[in-house]
Design an enzyme around this catalytic site. Structure first.
Site, PDB file in Angstrom:
ATOM      1  N   GLU A  15      49.696  14.087 107.820  1.00 48.11           N
ATOM      2  CA  GLU A  15      49.012  13.951 106.538  1.00 48.11           C
ATOM      3  C   GLU A  15      49.459  15.122 105.657  1.00 48.11           C
ATOM      4  O   GLU A  15      49.384  16.279 106.099  1.00 48.11           O
ATOM      5  CB  GLU A  15      47.486  13.997 106.740  1.00 48.11           C
ATOM      6  CG  GLU A  15      46.775  13.826 105.419  1.00 48.11           C
ATOM      7  CD  GLU A  15      45.248  13.789 105.518  1.00 48.11           C
ATOM      8  OE1 GLU A  15      44.715  13.889 106.628  1.00 48.11           O
ATOM      9  OE2 GLU A  15      44.622  13.667 104.458  1.00 48.11           O
ATOM     10  N   ARG A  74      47.111  17.882 123.051  1.00 48.54           N
ATOM     11  CA  ARG A  74      47.496  18.763 121.946  1.00 48.54           C
ATOM     12  C   ARG A  74      48.131  20.024 122.511  1.00 48.54           C
ATOM     13  O   ARG A  74      47.816  20.429 123.632  1.00 48.54           O
ATOM     14  CB  ARG A  74      46.260  19.213 121.156  1.00 48.54           C
ATOM     15  CG  ARG A  74      45.625  18.175 120.320  1.00 48.54           C
ATOM     16  CD  ARG A  74      44.386  18.753 119.653  1.00 48.54           C
ATOM     17  NE  ARG A  74      44.720  19.537 118.472  1.00 48.54           N
ATOM     18  CZ  ARG A  74      44.920  19.014 117.271  1.00 48.54           C
ATOM     19  NH1 ARG A  74      44.825  17.705 117.098  1.00 48.54           N
ATOM     20  NH2 ARG A  74      45.212  19.771 116.240  1.00 48.54           N
ATOM     21  N   LYS A 130      45.087  22.721 110.892  1.00 48.16           N
ATOM     22  CA  LYS A 130      45.412  22.941 109.483  1.00 48.16           C
ATOM     23  C   LYS A 130      44.194  23.457 108.714  1.00 48.16           C
ATOM     24  O   LYS A 130      44.323  24.304 107.846  1.00 48.16           O
ATOM     25  CB  LYS A 130      45.886  21.631 108.846  1.00 48.16           C
ATOM     26  CG  LYS A 130      47.346  21.347 109.094  1.00 48.16           C
ATOM     27  CD  LYS A 130      47.811  20.147 108.305  1.00 48.16           C
ATOM     28  CE  LYS A 130      47.386  18.872 108.968  1.00 48.16           C
ATOM     29  NZ  LYS A 130      47.996  17.668 108.382  1.00 48.16           N
TER      30      LYS A 130
HETATM   31  P1  ATP Z   1      45.208  19.493 112.174  1.00 49.19           P
HETATM   32  O1  ATP Z   1      44.065  19.341 113.121  1.00 49.19           O
HETATM   33  O2  ATP Z   1      45.996  20.731 112.337  1.00 49.19           O
HETATM   34  O3  ATP Z   1      44.874  19.208 110.756  1.00 49.19           O
HETATM   35  P2  ATP Z   1      46.116  16.870 112.332  1.00 49.19           P
HETATM   36  O4  ATP Z   1      46.172  16.115 113.598  1.00 49.19           O
HETATM   37  O5  ATP Z   1      45.026  16.517 111.419  1.00 49.19           O
HETATM   38  O6  ATP Z   1      46.218  18.391 112.646  1.00 49.19           O
HETATM   39  P3  ATP Z   1      48.254  15.489 111.116  1.00 49.19           P
HETATM   40  O7  ATP Z   1      49.089  15.876 109.967  1.00 49.19           O
HETATM   41  O8  ATP Z   1      47.381  14.322 110.980  1.00 49.19           O
HETATM   42  O9  ATP Z   1      47.452  16.776 111.500  1.00 49.19           O
HETATM   43  O10 ATP Z   1      49.144  15.376 112.429  1.00 49.19           O
HETATM   44  C1  ATP Z   1      50.347  14.688 112.503  1.00 49.19           C
HETATM   45  C2  ATP Z   1      50.642  14.452 113.948  1.00 49.19           C
HETATM   46  O11 ATP Z   1      50.762  15.699 114.629  1.00 49.19           O
HETATM   47  C3  ATP Z   1      49.546  13.665 114.636  1.00 49.19           C
HETATM   48  O12 ATP Z   1      50.149  12.655 115.399  1.00 49.19           O
HETATM   49  C4  ATP Z   1      48.863  14.668 115.493  1.00 49.19           C
HETATM   50  O13 ATP Z   1      48.380  14.076 116.650  1.00 49.19           O
HETATM   51  C5  ATP Z   1      49.977  15.675 115.780  1.00 49.19           C
HETATM   52  N1  ATP Z   1      49.421  17.005 116.047  1.00 49.19           N
HETATM   53  C6  ATP Z   1      48.599  17.721 115.269  1.00 49.19           C
HETATM   54  N2  ATP Z   1      48.228  18.859 115.871  1.00 49.19           N
HETATM   55  C7  ATP Z   1      48.840  18.875 117.084  1.00 49.19           C
HETATM   56  C8  ATP Z   1      48.858  19.766 118.194  1.00 49.19           C
HETATM   57  N3  ATP Z   1      48.161  20.907 118.185  1.00 49.19           N
HETATM   58  N4  ATP Z   1      49.599  19.437 119.267  1.00 49.19           N
HETATM   59  C9  ATP Z   1      50.314  18.308 119.295  1.00 49.19           C
HETATM   60  N5  ATP Z   1      50.339  17.415 118.290  1.00 49.19           N
HETATM   61  C10 ATP Z   1      49.611  17.681 117.191  1.00 49.19           C
HETATM   62 MG    MG Z   2      45.083  14.175 111.277  1.00 44.51          MG
END
Ligand code: ATP
Ligand code: MG
Length: 580
Positions: free
Chosen positions: A37, A261, A271
C-alpha cells in the site's frame, strides 16, 4: 568467514506447494505479486516479502507483478508510489508488470452489483460504531443489522446512490451477507465499501466509495491471474473471506498462502510505527540511517545483495519469530568483506613523530609513498599508494603509557608495525603544560619497509595510521541501535518512544587517508580495524560525511561457534581487538 547456512533450503512449504501444483498441472505458469500500500516507505520486512515473491516466480520460470494496493486514499501518496518502485529496483528486482488496484475500481464495483443482485450484499445504514458493537465476540454471535433483509432492488438503488455521491461519509456502507454467527469474525457480514469523499492520487474525484482491503485484494489477484498470493500470517483469518468473495462472484480464485512476518531485534517493522518516529522528529526522516526502512538501510551502506541474502537465509516459516540483529549484521559484513575497499582512517587521533625519519632541505619530513592492498579478499582489487611520513596520526587508544599486561600495542620501549609501512619503537612522549599527551615519539627501522623485518623478528601488533599533512577531515557517524531494548514494540507496554537510545548516533571528527576525498555518495569502505563505512550524500561541518554501516566485530558467528547466544549487541565504537 563461513556462511552460517551454506545450503539454503532447496524447499519450503511454499515452494513445495508450487512444485506440486505445477506437477499436477493445476498451474501452468506461476504468477506472484508484491502488493504494497503506498502509504509509507518500504522496510526490511517488505524486503522479505519482495525477495520471496520475486524469487519464487523466477525459480519456477514465472512472473511477478508489482501492484500498488492504493484502495485507501486517506493515507496514500504519489511520493510513496515512486519510492516503492525505486526501492524494489534497488533490491535488484524488476517486475514483469506494474498495476494499480485503483485501475480495477470499475470492475470491482461491477462485481459488487453482482453480489447485491444475488442477494449476497446489502447496504447498511448503521454507523461504523454500531457495526463494530454488533459484531459479537469469539463466544457470542453477532446481531444482524436491521437492514440485513432489505430487498435486492432497494440495495442496488442505494449502492448506486452511494457511488453517485448522494450520501455523506459514514452514512452508509455496503456489507457482504454471509453469517452473523460465523466462528470467524471476518465472515460476520464484513464491510465491502465505505463512503469517503476523498481525492485519490490516481483516480482523482471519480470515486467517493472505496473498497476495503478484503473486498479488493482477492479480486485484484484474480484479475491479474495470480496463482500464488503470498502474504503474511495476519491474513490467515481473512483467507475464508478471500475465497468466499471470489467463489460467490464466480471468478477465478488464486491461492492465498501465508508466511511469518520478518521481525529483527532492535528494529520496528511497521509502517505506522515508523511514521510516528518520522513525524515526531525522533529521526531525521525516512532515510535516517538508523531506521530499518530500505531508504535508511541503503543510506547506511547496507548492500542490497546482503539484504536479499539475509532474507533468503531466514526463509519462510509458519510461525512468527524474531531474528537476532547479529544474524543480519553477519550478512552485511560478509558481503562488505568481499567487496569493500580497505582504507585507513583515524577517528580519535594522536600524533606519532618519527625522530629518525629523514627530512628534506626545508626541514620538513620527506614523503614516501607506500603500497597498500585494496582488498586482501579480492586479488583483482589491486593496490594503491598511500603517503607516509615522519609525522603521522594514530588512534589514541593504540598507545598506552603504562600498559597492563595484556596490552600489546604501542607503549614506551615497545615495537609495533605501522600497517603497510615500517616497524616503529616508542622512545618517549610529549606532553603539554597540563600533562596531557600531545605526541608519541618513535624511531623507525628503515629495513622493515613494507612491514617485515629482514632478521625475521616479530611484533605483536599492527596499527593503522594516516599522514598528518595529507589526511583529510571527515565527519564520521558511529551508529548504534535506535532502541535500548531488543523488542521495542513489545517491551515497556509497547511505548517504544520511551526506549529510544540517546547514544544511537555519535558524531566524531576523523582524519582519513587522502584517497577517500574522491569517494562519492554511496561508496562503501572498510576503515581498517574500525568497521565498514559509507560515504553519505551530505557533508557535515564542511567535511565529507561517512556513516558506519557496521563494526568489524562478529559477535553472532563467534557465539554460534561457541554454541552460545551472542552477547554483543552491536558496534562498540572501539577500535578492533587488543592484539591489533
Ligand atoms: P506495515 O504493518 O508495516 O504497515 P503492511 O503489511 O501494512 O505493513 P503493506 O504495504 O500492505 O504493508 O505490505 C505489502 C506486503 O508486504 C504485504 O504482502 C505484507 O504481508 C508484506 N509485509 C509487510 N510487513 C512485513 C514483514 N514484517 N515481513 C514480511 N512481509 C511483510
Ligand atoms: Mg497492509
Amino acid at each position: 568467514m563461513t556462511d552460517p547456512n551454506p545450503q539454503a533450503p532447496a524447499s519450503d512449504f511454499i515452494r513445495d506447494r508450487i512444485r506440486a501444483d505445477l506437477e499436477a498441472g493445476r498451474v501452468q505458469q506461476v504468477v506472484t505479486r508484491f502488493p504494497p500500500e503506498p502509504n509509507g516507505y518500504l522496510h526490511i520486512g517488505h524486503a522479505k516479502a519482495i525477495t520471496l515473491s520475486f524469487s519464487v516466480a523466477k525459480e519456477f520460470g514465472g512472473r511477478c507483478n508489482l501492484r500498488l494496493d492504493d484502495t485507501n486514499p486517506a493515507a496514500e501518496d504519489q511520493e510513496y508510489v515512486d519510492a516503492i518502485k525505486a526501492d524494489v529496483r534497488w533490491l535488484g528486482f524488476e517486475w514483469d508488470a506494474i498495476y494499480y488496484a485503483a485501475d480495477y475500481f470499475e470492475q470491482i464495483y461491477a462485481w459488487a452489483e453482482v453480489l447485491v443482485q444475488k442477494g449476497l450484499a446489502y447496504v447498511d445504514d448503521q454507523t461504523a460504531e454500531q457495526i463494530a458493537a454488533t459484531r459479537g465476540t469469539l463466544t457470542q454471535p453477532g446481531t444482524p443489522s436491521p437492514c440485513r433483509d432489505r430487498p435486492s432492488p432497494a440495495n442496488l438503488d442505494l449502492l448506486r446512490r452511494m457511488k453517485a455521491g448522494e450520501f455523506a461519509d459514514g452514512e452508509k456502507v455496503l456489507r457482504a451477507k454471509i453469517d452473523m454467527a460465523h466462528p470467524n469474525l471476518n465472515m460476520r457480514d464484513p464491510v465491502m465499501y465505505r463512503i469517503r469523499h476523498l481525492h485519490h492520487q490516481r483516480t482523482g474525484d471519480a470515486w467517493c466509495i472505496y473498497p476495503m482491503y478484503d473486498w479488493a485484494h482477492g479480486q485484484c489477484d484474480s484479475i491479474e491471474g495470480i496463482t500464488h498470493s503470498l502474504c503474511t500470517l495476519e491474513f490467515e483469518h481473512h483467507r475464508p473471506l478471500y475465497d468466499w468473495f471470489c467463489d460467490n462472484i464466480g471468478i477465478y480464485r488464486p491461492q492465498q498462502i501465508e508466511f511469518a512476518r520478518l521481525n529483527v531485534e532492535y528494529m520496528l517493522t511497521s509502517k505506522r510505527k515508523l511514521l510516528l518516529l518520522v513525524e515526531g522528529g525522533h529521526v531525521d526522516g525516512w532515510d535516517d540511517p538508523r531506521l530499518p526502512t530500505l531508504r535508511g538501510l541503503r543510506r547506511r551502506g547496507v548492500p542490497p545483495q546482503a539484504l536479499v541474502a539475509f532474507c533468503k537465509h531466514v526463509g519462510v516459516a509458519k510461525f512468527n519469530s524474531t531474528h537476532e540483529i547479529g544474524l543480519f549484521e553477519y550478512f552485511v559484513r560478509d558481503w562488505l568483506n568481499k567487496h569493500a575497499a580497505r582504507r585507513m582512517a583515524v577517528l580519535d587521533p594522536i600524533q606519532l613523530v618519527i625522530d629518525n625519519w629523514p627530512r628534506g632541505a626545508d626541514g620538513q619530513p620527506i614523503v614516501e609513498m607506500v603500497e597498500a592492498q585494496n582488498n586482501p579478499e579480492d586479488p583483482t582489487a589491486g593496490a594503491r599508494q598511500v603517503p607516509f611520513s615522519g609525522e603521522l596520526l594514530i588512534e589514541r587508544d593504540d598507545f598506552m603509557e603504562a600498559p597492563p599486561k595484556d596490552f600489546f600495542r604501542l607503549a614506551p620501549g615497545r615495537e609495533v608495525r605501522l600497517r603497510y609501512g615500517y616497524f616503529v619503537t616508542c622512545t618517549g612522549v610529549d606532553k603539554d603544560a597540563a600533562g596531557n599527551l600531545v605526541a608519541v615519539r618513535c624511531s623507525y627501522d628503515p629495513a622493515t619497509k613494507g612491514g617485515n623485518a629482514p632478521d625475521g623478528r616479530k611484533v605483536k601488533a599492527t596499527i593503522h595510521w594516516v599522514s598528518k599533512v595529507h589526511a583529510i577531515d571527515a565527519e564520521v557517524h558511529l551508529l548504534e541501535h535506535l532502541f535500548t531494548a531488543a523488542d521495542p514494540a513489545g517491551a515497556d507496554g509497547g511505548d517504544f518512544l520511551k526506549l529510544l537510545n540517546p547514544n544511537s548516533r555519535r558524531v566524531v571528527r576523523g582524519k582519513l587517508e587522502p584517497s577517500l576525498g574522491a569517494a562519492t555518495a554511496g561508496d562503501r569502505f572498510q576503515f581498517e580495524r574500525l568497521g565498514y563505512f559509507c560515504r553519505d550524500a551530505a557533508d557535515g561541518q564542511g567535511a565529507p560525511r561517512f556513516l558506519r554501516t557496521v563494526s568489524l566485530k562478529d559477535s553472532w558467528q563467534k557465539a554460534q561457534q561457541k554454541g552460545g547466544a551472542p552477547k554483543g549487541t552491536g558496534p562498540t565504537g572501539k577500535p578492533a581487538g587488543k592484539k591489533g
